[in-house]
Design a protein around this motif. Structure first.
Motif, mmCIF file in Angstrom:
data_model
loop_
_atom_site.group_PDB
_atom_site.id
_atom_site.type_symbol
_atom_site.label_atom_id
_atom_site.label_comp_id
_atom_site.label_asym_id
_atom_site.label_seq_id
_atom_site.Cartn_x
_atom_site.Cartn_y
_atom_site.Cartn_z
ATOM 1 N N ARG A 9 0.831 -1.203 0.000
ATOM 2 C CA ARG A 9 0.000 0.000 0.000
ATOM 3 C C ARG A 9 0.865 1.252 0.000
ATOM 4 N NH1 ARG A 9 -4.615 -0.588 4.416
ATOM 5 N NH2 ARG A 9 -2.793 -0.563 5.728
ATOM 6 N N ARG A 10 0.503 2.194 -0.863
ATOM 7 C CA ARG A 10 1.164 3.488 -0.923
ATOM 8 C C ARG A 10 0.108 4.536 -1.223
ATOM 9 N NH1 ARG A 10 5.851 3.299 -5.082
ATOM 10 N NH2 ARG A 10 4.345 2.127 -6.261
ATOM 11 N N LEU A 11 0.400 5.761 -0.836
ATOM 12 C CA LEU A 11 -0.529 6.858 -1.093
ATOM 13 C C LEU A 11 -0.566 7.166 -2.577
ATOM 14 C CD1 LEU A 11 -2.386 9.055 0.098
ATOM 15 C CD2 LEU A 11 -0.370 10.523 0.175
ATOM 16 N N GLN A 12 -1.763 7.235 -3.114
ATOM 17 C CA GLN A 12 -1.952 7.515 -4.527
ATOM 18 C C GLN A 12 -2.680 8.845 -4.641
ATOM 19 O OE1 GLN A 12 -4.913 5.084 -6.518
ATOM 20 N NE2 GLN A 12 -3.517 4.832 -8.245
ATOM 21 N N THR A 13 -2.176 9.744 -5.471
ATOM 22 C CA THR A 13 -2.821 11.028 -5.727
ATOM 23 C C THR A 13 -3.215 11.060 -7.195
ATOM 24 O OG1 THR A 13 -1.373 12.046 -4.085
ATOM 25 C CG2 THR A 13 -2.576 13.524 -5.535
ATOM 26 N N ILE A 14 -4.481 11.396 -7.457
ATOM 27 C CA ILE A 14 -4.991 11.411 -8.823
ATOM 28 C C ILE A 14 -5.585 12.782 -9.115
ATOM 29 C CG2 ILE A 14 -6.599 10.362 -10.466
ATOM 30 C CD1 ILE A 14 -6.570 7.864 -8.675
ATOM 31 N N PHE A 15 -5.199 13.357 -10.237
ATOM 32 C CA PHE A 15 -5.797 14.595 -10.734
ATOM 33 C C PHE A 15 -6.585 14.229 -11.985
ATOM 34 C CE2 PHE A 15 -2.095 15.922 -8.370
ATOM 35 C CZ PHE A 15 -2.504 17.079 -7.718
ATOM 36 N N TRP A 16 -7.831 14.663 -12.055
ATOM 37 C CA TRP A 16 -8.657 14.343 -13.213
ATOM 38 C C TRP A 16 -9.597 15.495 -13.511
ATOM 39 C CZ3 TRP A 16 -9.896 12.623 -8.392
ATOM 40 C CH2 TRP A 16 -11.185 12.828 -7.947
ATOM 41 N N GLY A 20 -11.216 12.859 -18.208
ATOM 42 C CA GLY A 20 -10.449 11.696 -17.782
ATOM 43 C C GLY A 20 -9.298 12.045 -16.858
ATOM 44 N N VAL A 21 -8.434 11.079 -16.640
ATOM 45 C CA VAL A 21 -7.314 11.219 -15.715
ATOM 46 C C VAL A 21 -6.220 12.074 -16.362
ATOM 47 C CG1 VAL A 21 -5.502 9.961 -14.502
ATOM 48 C CG2 VAL A 21 -7.808 9.032 -14.584
ATOM 49 N N LEU A 22 -5.695 13.007 -15.586
ATOM 50 C CA LEU A 22 -4.591 13.853 -16.031
ATOM 51 C C LEU A 22 -3.245 13.381 -15.494
ATOM 52 C CD1 LEU A 22 -6.346 17.271 -15.493
ATOM 53 C CD2 LEU A 22 -5.515 16.415 -17.671
ATOM 54 N N LEU A 23 -3.238 12.980 -14.221
ATOM 55 C CA LEU A 23 -1.986 12.621 -13.575
ATOM 56 C C LEU A 23 -2.262 11.663 -12.427
ATOM 57 C CD1 LEU A 23 1.112 13.254 -13.056
ATOM 58 C CD2 LEU A 23 0.304 15.010 -11.491
ATOM 59 N N ILE A 24 -1.450 10.616 -12.325
ATOM 60 C CA ILE A 24 -1.490 9.699 -11.187
ATOM 61 C C ILE A 24 -0.092 9.687 -10.588
ATOM 62 C CG2 ILE A 24 -1.829 7.330 -10.397
ATOM 63 C CD1 ILE A 24 -3.700 6.892 -12.757
ATOM 64 N N ASN A 25 -0.018 9.851 -9.277
ATOM 65 C CA ASN A 25 1.268 9.854 -8.588
ATOM 66 C C ASN A 25 1.196 8.905 -7.404
ATOM 67 O OD1 ASN A 25 2.922 11.083 -6.142
ATOM 68 N ND2 ASN A 25 3.976 11.574 -8.050
ATOM 69 N N TYR A 26 2.233 8.088 -7.249
ATOM 70 C CA TYR A 26 2.354 7.201 -6.105
ATOM 71 C C TYR A 26 3.461 7.739 -5.209
ATOM 72 C CZ TYR A 26 -0.353 3.937 -8.895
ATOM 73 O OH TYR A 26 -1.334 3.351 -9.637
ATOM 74 N N GLN A 36 5.495 20.697 0.612
ATOM 75 C CA GLN A 36 6.396 20.844 -0.535
ATOM 76 C C GLN A 36 6.161 19.745 -1.569
ATOM 77 O OE1 GLN A 36 8.560 23.468 -1.170
ATOM 78 N NE2 GLN A 36 8.443 22.461 -3.156
ATOM 79 N N TYR A 37 5.950 18.516 -1.113
ATOM 80 C CA TYR A 37 5.678 17.410 -2.043
ATOM 81 C C TYR A 37 4.391 17.694 -2.812
ATOM 82 C CZ TYR A 37 5.412 12.673 -3.880
ATOM 83 O OH TYR A 37 5.358 11.588 -4.723
ATOM 84 N N TYR A 38 3.350 18.167 -2.097
ATOM 85 C CA TYR A 38 2.072 18.463 -2.749
ATOM 86 C C TYR A 38 2.215 19.643 -3.711
ATOM 87 C CZ TYR A 38 -2.888 19.167 -3.473
ATOM 88 O OH TYR A 38 -4.119 19.307 -4.052
ATOM 89 N N ALA A 39 3.017 20.640 -3.342
ATOM 90 C CA ALA A 39 3.255 21.782 -4.232
ATOM 91 C C ALA A 39 3.889 21.297 -5.537
ATOM 92 C CB ALA A 39 4.138 22.812 -3.543
#
Length: 105
Positions: A9-16, A20-26, A36-39
């Motif tokens: 399990r890891r934190l997944q951040t999705i922008f859509w 549709g989906v623009l960006l997925i980050n693990y 700073q990570y979120y920025a």
């Protein structure tokens, strides 16, 4: 005891958006999510909008965020302004809008 699933399990951040989906980050194993990570993620999301949704940035991008500490951090708020995104405010909590709980008599 951790199961194999827990170890993965890891934190997944999705922008859509509506298209549709623009960006997925693990989030990598080890570091924690901070302002700073979120920025940096917001900057990546802006670049994804520029690359994948030509013209949308000039028409305006609305961002919906909750009051998590990484969203409320000064560096995150500044990054949101720097990207040109506008933040949508959440309505205040109202008992009238909360789901009704039915208790047996």
């Amino acid at each position: 005891m951790l199961t194999p699933f827990d170890k993965q399990r890891r934190l997944q951040t999705i922008f859509w958006d509506s298209e549709g989906v623009l960006l997925i980050n693990y989030l990598p194993k080890g570091p924690t999510m901070n302002g700073q990570y979120y920025a940096n993620l917001l900057a990546q999301a802006r670049e994804a909008v520029v690359q994948k949704r030509r013209g949308k940035l000039s028409r305006g991008v609305l961002s919906s965020q909750d009051n998590a500490s990484v969203h409320m951090a000064w560096v995150s708020k500044q990054a949101l302004k720097d990207t040109g995104f506008s933040e949508i405010d959440h309505p205040p909590y109202s008992p009238d809008l909360a789901p009704m709980t039915i208790f047996p008599i």
